[in-house]
Each structure stands twice: as structure tokens, then as C-alpha cells.
Design an enzyme around this catalytic site. Sequence first.
Site, PDB file in Angstrom:
ATOM      1  N   ASN A 182      -6.913   7.746  -0.985  1.00  0.00           N
ATOM      2  CA  ASN A 182      -8.678   6.397  -1.778  1.00  0.00           C
ATOM      3  C   ASN A 182      -8.676   7.261  -2.722  1.00  0.00           C
ATOM      4  O   ASN A 182      -8.768   7.180  -3.776  1.00  0.00           O
ATOM      5  CB  ASN A 182      -9.237   7.001  -0.238  1.00  0.00           C
ATOM      6  N   THR A 183      -8.420   9.054  -2.364  1.00  0.00           N
ATOM      7  CA  THR A 183      -9.068   9.879  -3.474  1.00  0.00           C
ATOM      8  C   THR A 183      -8.357   9.897  -4.543  1.00  0.00           C
ATOM      9  O   THR A 183      -8.351   9.941  -6.359  1.00  0.00           O
ATOM     10  CB  THR A 183      -9.121  11.095  -3.341  1.00  0.00           C
ATOM     11  N   GLY A 229      -8.425  14.277   0.182  1.00  0.00           N
ATOM     12  CA  GLY A 229      -9.212  14.790  -0.944  1.00  0.00           C
ATOM     13  C   GLY A 229      -8.182  16.013  -2.500  1.00  0.00           C
ATOM     14  O   GLY A 229      -8.916  16.193  -2.683  1.00  0.00           O
ATOM     15  N   ALA A 238      -3.869  10.856   3.889  1.00  0.00           N
ATOM     16  CA  ALA A 238      -3.951  12.278   3.190  1.00  0.00           C
ATOM     17  C   ALA A 238      -3.448  13.622   2.247  1.00  0.00           C
ATOM     18  O   ALA A 238      -2.783  13.708   2.433  1.00  0.00           O
ATOM     19  CB  ALA A 238      -5.213  12.787   4.573  1.00  0.00           C
ATOM     20  N   GLY A 239      -4.129  13.269   1.583  1.00  0.00           N
ATOM     21  CA  GLY A 239      -3.373  14.281  -0.125  1.00  0.00           C
ATOM     22  C   GLY A 239      -2.581  14.027  -0.774  1.00  0.00           C
ATOM     23  O   GLY A 239      -2.803  15.348  -1.847  1.00  0.00           O
ATOM     24  N   LYS A 256      -8.958   3.159  11.789  1.00  0.00           N
ATOM     25  CA  LYS A 256      -8.405   4.708  11.584  1.00  0.00           C
ATOM     26  C   LYS A 256      -8.940   5.889  12.188  1.00  0.00           C
ATOM     27  O   LYS A 256     -10.016   5.820  12.147  1.00  0.00           O
ATOM     28  CB  LYS A 256      -8.095   5.056  10.011  1.00  0.00           C
TER      29      LYS A 256
END
Lengths: 260, 66
Positions: A211-212, A163, A189-190, A102
Site C-alpha cells: 500500500n504505502t 509502511g 508489508a515493508g 486479510k
Amino acid sequence: MSIPNDKLVIAGREFNSRLMVGTGKYADFHQMVKAIEVSGAEIITVAVRRVNVSDRSKESLLDHIDLKKYTLLPNTAGCYTADDAIRTCRLAREAGLSDFVKLEVLGDEKTLFPDNEELLKAAKVLVKEGFTVLPYCSDDVILCRKLEDMGCAAVMPLGAPIGSGLGIRNPYNIRIILENIKVPVIVDAGVGSASDAAIAMELGCAGVLMNTAIAGAQDPIAMAEAMKLAVIAGRLSYKAGRIPRKLYANASSPLDGIIG
Amino acid sequence: MQIVVNGDVLDVVDSCTIAVILEKFEIGIERVAVEVNQDIVPKVQYNTHQLSPGDKVEIVQFVGGG
């Protein structure tokens, strides 16, 4: 649980799950392992960092990951130049078991938005060296086209800052990317909520990486399940073909036989 | 001689190899990668690659990340 005959194909490799998850920000390894398992993800991201030579007591991430079950996707998080990202990818390939990477080349600390110029430089070198490059990039179709043309295996436009949990900030940009790019488009992301993930899939994305959204949730295990279901629901919804949006009503019950 | 390992200065014997450093810190060679002066050293060379004074060694592994 997966949709039959609907595998995600990246660089010729097939995956049942369209949800990819990170391994960072968990309370502990036990929670991380459980969340990943519940999410159904098959591709998981990892970071490349110095071994702590002075403190050897800490457990290692790979002690907890069944490498037969998961495909590792090493990231170049924390890299702000093409050179650093290229070095990190080479180290990852040397340490790991696949040449999937990545690729992230960041532009600034506050937004963690990509530095697209450095990203393109790094992608070019890495593709030439035989890496399977999955670049985290801006939601910009011109950029995605360049990444696709140079041989990246997918494009991974951000939905919102890493995040941030703001969701898919510009679904129209994502739609334009989907109409013009042939390699898998994976929103990375996001994402903050299960509905964000479903929206990405309903737009037609090949997958979602997060992830977050899971690790930072109040109940990460429950959120991992929610995300798994959301990605499947969003994909099914996309394939089922939604009704058009109309300005005025269109009654669902017949007009005939109304009592008078 | 002095070398730098993961950012810290280290005193080692003159004929030091990467294998010696890894053994000193009890680091298993599986799942790590090593760079000397920004060039990757393949695992097969850990026993033979001799370090020089001032060499900058990076020993990395996979950790949790997004």
C-alpha cells in the site's frame, strides 16, 4: 499484461495479477482509482471503520470502486485482540460481497508486528466460520505451518514493518517458508521499491501486497506501473531459472581465435 | 431512551429500530454492517430488531486501508 498459464489461485479462485494493493494513504479518491488501475491489481484491501454519522457529506470509498472489476479484501487493521479481529471480519462479511479477509492482529503500535498468539486464535475461529483467511504474519515457517494446517487460504509473511519501505529484510526466512508451505505465500508489508517487489517474486512468492510503497511514492501513478512491471519481471525471472552464483569469473566470450 | 451509536450517546424513541437510526442519519443499507452489543444484526432484521436502553450500536462501512 500477464503471463499466460500462470494464474494466481487462492481458495480455488483464479487471478491474473500477482500484485495486490491497498486503498489507503492516497491524496484523494481520484489518485487512488488511477493508481489501482495502472497497477493491474485485481485484489484490493479495504478497512472496516465506523460510518461518520455526524458528517454525511464525505464521499464513500465504494462510490469509486468498480466491484465487478475488483475483489475486495477487507482487513482487520487496528485490531490488537483475536476477539476484535473476529468481530471485524464478521462485520466485513455482512457489509461486503465476499468472505475473503486479510487477518491482522497487531502486537504493538510502534512496529505493527503481529501478535502471533492472538492471530492463531482468530484464524482458527474464522476458518471454522467459513472465511477465506489470508493472515498477515511474521516471517516464521513454524507459524506459517500452523496457519496453513488450520486451513488458511494463504500465508502473508511480512517483508519488514508496515509502511517502513525496508524491503525483504530476511529473504532466507521467506525461502524457508516457500520450501515448506504449499498454500500461496504472499509477501505483505515493508515493500518500498520496485526491486523489493521483484526480489519477493524471484524468491518464488506467489504474490506481493503493498500500500504505502505506491500511495506514499512521490508519483504514485508511476510507482504503480513500476510495481506492476516488477512483479511480472520477478515472476518471469523466477520461472526462467537464474544462473548460479559463483565466486570466480566464467567468461562469456570463447577462448578460441583470440588474435596474437 | 438513550442508546450509544458509534461511541456517542443518542436519545431515541422507545420503539426505535435499526432502520429508524439509519434513516435518521441518511445511511443507505447497502455496504454497511450493523452490530448491537457486539452481535451482528442481519439486514433483514433492520426493520424488526427493536433497540433497548443502553444498547451499543456500531454502524460500519469499508474505507481505504492497506
